[in-house]
Design a protein around this motif. Structure first.
Motif, PDB file in Angstrom:
ATOM      1  N   ARG A 284       0.871  -1.191   0.000  1.00 17.57           N
ATOM      2  CA  ARG A 284       0.000   0.000   0.000  1.00 17.57           C
ATOM      3  C   ARG A 284       0.899   1.229   0.000  1.00 17.57           C
ATOM      4  NH1 ARG A 284      -5.306  -1.400   0.912  1.00 17.57           N
ATOM      5  NH2 ARG A 284      -5.620  -3.477   1.797  1.00 17.57           N
ATOM      6  N   GLU A 285       0.599   2.156  -0.877  1.00 19.22           N
ATOM      7  CA  GLU A 285       1.452   3.337  -1.036  1.00 19.22           C
ATOM      8  C   GLU A 285       1.344   4.270   0.171  1.00 19.22           C
ATOM      9  OE1 GLU A 285       2.419   6.298  -4.689  1.00 19.22           O
ATOM     10  OE2 GLU A 285       0.422   6.521  -3.799  1.00 19.22           O
ATOM     11  N   ILE A 286       2.502   4.798   0.593  1.00 27.49           N
ATOM     12  CA  ILE A 286       2.548   5.825   1.643  1.00 27.49           C
ATOM     13  C   ILE A 286       3.141   7.083   1.025  1.00 27.49           C
ATOM     14  CG2 ILE A 286       3.421   6.448   3.939  1.00 27.49           C
ATOM     15  CD1 ILE A 286       4.080   3.420   4.313  1.00 27.49           C
ATOM     16  N   LYS A 287       2.453   8.219   1.189  1.00 32.61           N
ATOM     17  CA  LYS A 287       3.014   9.494   0.734  1.00 32.61           C
ATOM     18  C   LYS A 287       2.860  10.510   1.841  1.00 32.61           C
ATOM     19  CE  LYS A 287       3.411  10.081  -4.194  1.00 32.61           C
ATOM     20  NZ  LYS A 287       2.770  10.395  -5.444  1.00 32.61           N
ATOM     21  N   ASP A 288       3.925  11.230   2.125  1.00 29.87           N
ATOM     22  CA  ASP A 288       3.908  12.252   3.172  1.00 29.87           C
ATOM     23  C   ASP A 288       3.309  11.718   4.472  1.00 29.87           C
ATOM     24  OD1 ASP A 288       5.044  14.087   1.423  1.00 29.87           O
ATOM     25  OD2 ASP A 288       3.074  14.564   0.563  1.00 29.87           O
ATOM     26  N   GLY A 289       3.709  10.514   4.814  1.00 25.47           N
ATOM     27  CA  GLY A 289       3.333   9.936   6.111  1.00 25.47           C
ATOM     28  C   GLY A 289       1.942   9.357   6.185  1.00 25.47           C
ATOM     29  N   LYS A 290       1.261   9.265   5.026  1.00 24.72           N
ATOM     30  CA  LYS A 290      -0.114   8.742   5.060  1.00 24.72           C
ATOM     31  C   LYS A 290      -0.317   7.699   3.968  1.00 24.72           C
ATOM     32  CE  LYS A 290      -2.365  12.615   7.204  1.00 24.72           C
ATOM     33  NZ  LYS A 290      -2.253  14.017   6.977  1.00 24.72           N
ATOM     34  N   LEU A 291      -1.159   6.711   4.266  1.00 30.89           N
ATOM     35  CA  LEU A 291      -1.543   5.735   3.246  1.00 30.89           C
ATOM     36  C   LEU A 291      -2.445   6.438   2.239  1.00 30.89           C
ATOM     37  CD1 LEU A 291      -2.291   2.775   5.666  1.00 30.89           C
ATOM     38  CD2 LEU A 291      -0.470   2.818   3.951  1.00 30.89           C
ATOM     39  N   THR A 292      -2.108   6.299   0.948  1.00 33.16           N
ATOM     40  CA  THR A 292      -2.864   7.044  -0.065  1.00 33.16           C
ATOM     41  C   THR A 292      -4.089   6.285  -0.555  1.00 33.16           C
ATOM     42  OG1 THR A 292      -1.617   6.056  -1.885  1.00 33.16           O
ATOM     43  CG2 THR A 292      -0.734   8.099  -0.928  1.00 33.16           C
ATOM     44  N   GLY A 293      -4.173   4.989  -0.245  1.00 31.96           N
ATOM     45  CA  GLY A 293      -5.268   4.172  -0.768  1.00 31.96           C
ATOM     46  C   GLY A 293      -4.879   3.418  -2.019  1.00 31.96           C
ATOM     47  N   LYS A 294      -3.732   3.781  -2.614  1.00 32.90           N
ATOM     48  CA  LYS A 294      -3.278   3.071  -3.812  1.00 32.90           C
ATOM     49  C   LYS A 294      -2.635   1.745  -3.398  1.00 32.90           C
ATOM     50  CE  LYS A 294       0.052   3.545  -7.559  1.00 32.90           C
ATOM     51  NZ  LYS A 294       1.066   4.403  -8.164  1.00 32.90           N
TER      52      LYS A 294
END
Lengths: 468, 427
Positions: free
Chosen positions: A401-411
């Motif tokens: 699961r993708e993480i961007k800027d400290g959050k799971l993006t849902g991708k």
């Protein structure tokens, strides 16, 4: 309950060991009787079979002054002992031109010990009827989670192992059971995309296996649905957070195989050059052992008759020791660690992992995810392949699961192949969670054969790795 | 066995039964480097029984193992326990296979001609005869020689027996390049022993290991055309064969259906033709009968890129309404192409020789994995390379692959020795 059959053959087996001991400097006999059922309930059918571990037979191991020799057979009786003794002597006598070219060996130490061990499953027992009913309930819950779930599969497996180890000085018996429940959802989208997800509950309690399997249904099913929109990852080097299943995959495939000390004997392990040296970050503590935790590979003595250990392999990032079977330890001049295991009485004993895991640290999974700028939370072991001599990694995660800027993006991306160089990965570990899990539903091969039940796991890890 | 068959005949509550017996004798040698550490022999028997009960037009089943120590009374007790379990497994009715007059192919083998202990020494010598590469060595070698007798009996009158011989070898070539050493796992299996061929295979494995020790990082970024060979080709085509199994459709996990144009409307590479065959010379898994006692046919599975049918277990095929379920056919034959390595040597490519384990997943499309040894052709010469992964979409790759005219035979495969896939991502 310990096998009545093995009990009935104890005296004649002891007699065989005594007879052979007059001729050979070391003789041992292992008797194994494993019974168990696999029960599978799917959307379309129900099936009851014996488990793949089911077996009943014996193997004699002896040192002939040149090599170790073994003979596996399916039955022994007082009436057949004379002919069996002759048969064993004949079958293990290979031509001199083969055996004269032997490695330097000696007789395995045979310290006296007589003991019986029993571990019972905790809580309520279940009949076949009750198990099928329970699996049916769980299957129905999976099926009703979402109309896109087109197939729900539940599998119960439980096997009871009885083993008897006899040598001139040792007389050991053990009996234990290990159950598991696997839940699987197959999801299909309108455009024909098909995805599958699974989870497992393995504990020393049927009740707990069923309870935890039920608890895991929503997340397991939701992931199966999420996977319908999964993409392939853009290959590259990323920060990763590993869930316990992937932490276990790293402990087992990336590192564990390389510290199996029969690999030291064969000059097949790079790790031998790293003993007492740094192989991982300060945060890493790794264990293996049948006595290290209670899981799928927890037994009281191994197939060499050596009592179970808890071996500290990596301490604060420094490689401490490997794990070994009796013959490898004898060749290396070390103490065996209770890791001599056979796929069955028909196969040779090798050094094998048991329960292999990293110890927890101090972070929370949330803190770890929030520390990632761009990376992936990797989940669900698919498979892995060892490379102990070269320390290359191939660990395949079912999804990330993708993480961007400290959050799971849902991708979601699937599947994800982790690759690279083992020490680079272990030295990049920068956070270790305080919680985790050792998961005991897997089987491990040595190369491409010799399958034995194992567990692995640990906490969430933050590291950096090449993904594709 | 008499006790088992008596107990089955006397069991009033079973409607049908199947017995699979496998008696196996082995002779085994385990080398550490070039010296023997362990020698083994085995003489074991496995008997698996499946009983079927019929209730209200449905059929339930349960399977169990029977061991040599069991007498008729003990087996009868086991049958009753399994009849009880089968009551909770009532599935659609299916009929067991019936006897056939078709001949059973018995595999000829020179492993049957002399005592195993004599042959295994010669096999060891043939392996060690290759161990002469400077700075190369064999870290470990295991040799397993088997005589396997199988018998399948069912209550419909099927009674098929066969004997086969197999040799399985695991050897680990090692190459030292100064302080650094590398190894490459090598598995070899055969049904008939040819010492020269075996020595040549081990020598080739040692040479590959030498190349791995000299392998560099891939000098270009990709994407690149990739050439696959060996077991990876078997895995690639095997994914499409597996997708067309009855079992895959039954669990609703299939991507393709009979009639699906797997290669799409305008394939840009070779046309895919796959035939399933019970017996192919040199393919170790060859068998004219499967574990249910079905005499196996030859089946055209994929013709000109289009899936023609499904295949697989007699029972699951019956569930799916197949009039004549194929049974489990062991060998996949893929039609060769027209190209050779020379034809592809006109532009850069990446030939991947050893993977950690290739991943082929038709659900996600994933085709790839970490490559332990490859050769990058830069337009002039092949350079050994390592330390990278490849990634492609298998469903796309099947529409544009090119196959070599050179063929190879493996345990379960006969077909192109090389396949060429354009435009593969590299990481």
């Amino acid at each position: 309950m310990y096998s009545q059959y093995l009990t009935s053959r104890h005296d004649v087996c002891k007699e065989l060991v005594e007879r052979l001991s007059k001729r050979f400097p070391y003789v041992s006999l292992l008797g194994k009787h494993v019974v168990g059922k696999t029960i599978q309930v799917t959307t379309v059918a129900t099936k009851v079979t014996d488990t793949m571990e089911a077996q009943c037979g014996f193997v004699v191991k002896l040192y002939n002054g040149k090599t170790y020799a073994e003979y596996s057979f399916s039955e022994i009786t007082p009436e057949s002992i004379d002919s069996l003794e002759k048969q064993i002597i004949e079958e293990v006598s290979f031509p001199d031109e083969i055996l004269d070219n032997h490695v330097h060996l000696d007789a395995i130490p045979d310290e006296p010990l007589k003991q019986s061990f029993v571990r019972s499953v905790e809580g309520k027992d279940y009949s076949v009827e009750e198990i099928i009913a329970k699996l049916g309930e769980i299957r129905a819950k999976i099926q009703s989670f979402d109309p896109r779930i087109v197939q729900a599969i539940t599998v119960f497996t439980s096997y009871e192992t009885s083993a008897m180890f006899l040598s001139k000085n040792r007389d050991l018996t053990q009996n234990f059971t290990w159950p598991s429940v696997v839940i699987i959802a197959v999801a299909r989208s309108e455009d024909g995309n098909v995805q599958m997800n699974r989870d497992v509950a393995t504990y020393n309690s049927y009740e707990k296996c069923f309870e935890v399997a039920e608890e895991k249904i929503p997340a397991m099913c939701q992931t199966a649905i999420d996977l319908l929109s999964a993409e392939m990852i853009v290959p590259g080097v990323y920060d990763i957070i590993t869930e316990p299943s992937i932490t276990g995959l790293i402990a087992h495939e990336a590192f564990g195989h390389g510290v199996e000390m029969d690999m030291f004997v064969k000059n097949r392990a790079k790790s031998v050059r790293y003993l007492n040296k740094r192989v991982a970050s300060d945060l890493v503590e790794m264990h293996d052992g049948a006595a290290a935790t209670l899981s799928a590979a927890s037994y009281f003595f191994d197939d060499d008759g050596v009592l179970a250990h808890d071996t500290l392999i990596i301490d604060k990032g420094i490689l401490q020791t490997g794990i070994s079977d009796a013959v490898s330890a004898m060749q290396l001049g070390t103490v065996p660690t209770g890791n001599g295991r056979r796929e069955s009485y028909k196969r040779k004993a090798y050094t094998r992992m048991t329960n292999t895991f990293f110890k927890p640290g101090t972070s929370t999974p949330e803190e770890m995810i929030s520390s990632v700028k761009h990376g992936y939370l990797l989940s669900q072991t698919d498979n892995g392949m060892e490379d102990p001599k070269n320390w290359n990694i191939q660990c395949v995660c079912a999804y990330g699961r993708e993480i961007k800027d400290g959050k799971l993006t849902g991708k979601i991306v699937a599947p994800v192949v982790m690759s690279g160089y083992v020490p680079d990965l272990l030295e990049s570990i920068s956070m270790v969670s305080s919680t985790g899990e050792v998961i005991g539903s897997g089987h491990c091969g040595k190369g491409y054969k010799e399958w034995v039940p194992v567990s692995d796991g640990g906490p969430y890890l933050k590291a950096r790795c090449k993904l594709s | 066995m008499e006790a088992l068959f008596n107990a089955l005949k006397k069991a009033p509550s079973i409607a049908a039964w199947k017995v699979n017996i496998e008696a196996r004798k082995s002779c085994e040698l385990f080398y550490v480097q070039t010296k023997v550490e362990t020698n083994r022999a085995t003489d074991t028997i496995d008997t698996h029984v499946t009983i079927y009960i019929d209730v209200d037009g449905k059929r339930g089943q349960s399977s169990f193992a029977v061991y040599p120590y069991m007498d008729e009374a003990e087996i009868s007790k086991l049958i009753e326990e399994n009849v009880f379990a089968a009551k909770f497994t009532l599935n659609r009715f299916f009929e067991l296979p019936s006897p056939s007059d078709a001949p059973i192919h018995q595999v000829e083998s020179n492993l049957s001609k002399r005592p195993f202990k004599e042959i295994i020494g010669e096999i060891g010598n043939a392996i060690m005869a290759a161990n002469h590469l400077e700075n190369g060595s064999l870290s470990a070698t295991e040799i397993f020689l088997y005589q396997i007798d199988t018998r399948i009996v069912n209550s419909n009158g099927v009674d098929v027996a066969s004997r086969r011989y197999e040799c399985h070898i695991e050897t680990i070539p090692n190459f030292a390049n100064g302080e650094e050493e590398v190894e490459l796992y090598q598995a070899i299996s055969f049904g008939s022993f040819d010492p020269k061929e075996l020595t040549a295979k081990v020598a080739e494995a040692l040479t590959l290991c030498k190349d791995r020790s000299a392998a560099q990082k891939l000098p270009v970024a990709g994407p690149l055309p990739v050439i696959l060979e060996g077991e990876e080709i078997e895995e690639f085509f095997g994914a499409f064969v597996d997708d067309l199994r009855y079992e895959t459709a039954f669990s609703k996990a299939n991507v393709y259906e009979p009639g699906s144009n797997i290669q799409g409307e305008a394939p840009t590479g070779d046309v895919l033709n796959i035939t399933l065959k019970p017996v192919v010379e040199g393919a170790l898994a060859s068998s004219s009968v499967d574990g249910d006692g079905v005499i196996l046919p030859e089946v055209k599975l994929i013709e000109n890129g289009v899936a023609k049918c499904r295949h697989g277990s007699f029972q699951v095929g019956y569930y799916l309404g197949e009039a004549h379920p194929t049974g489990r056919i062991p060998v996949v034959e893929v039609a060769p192409g027209t190209k050779s390595l020379e034809d592809w040597r006109k532009a850069p490519y990446l030939r991947c020789v050893k993977f950690s384990g290739i991943q082929v997943d038709l659900h996600s499309g994933m085709l790839g994995g970490e490559v332990r040894l490859g050769y990058y052709f830069d337009g002039e010469k092949e350079i050994p390379v390592t330390g990278f992964s490849i990634q492609a979409d298998a469903r796309q790759a099947i529409t544009c692959f090119q196959a070599s005219k050179q063929t190879m035979v493996r345990d379960r495969y006969f077909g192109p020795k090389y396949i060429y896939i354009p435009d593969v991502k590299i990481a």
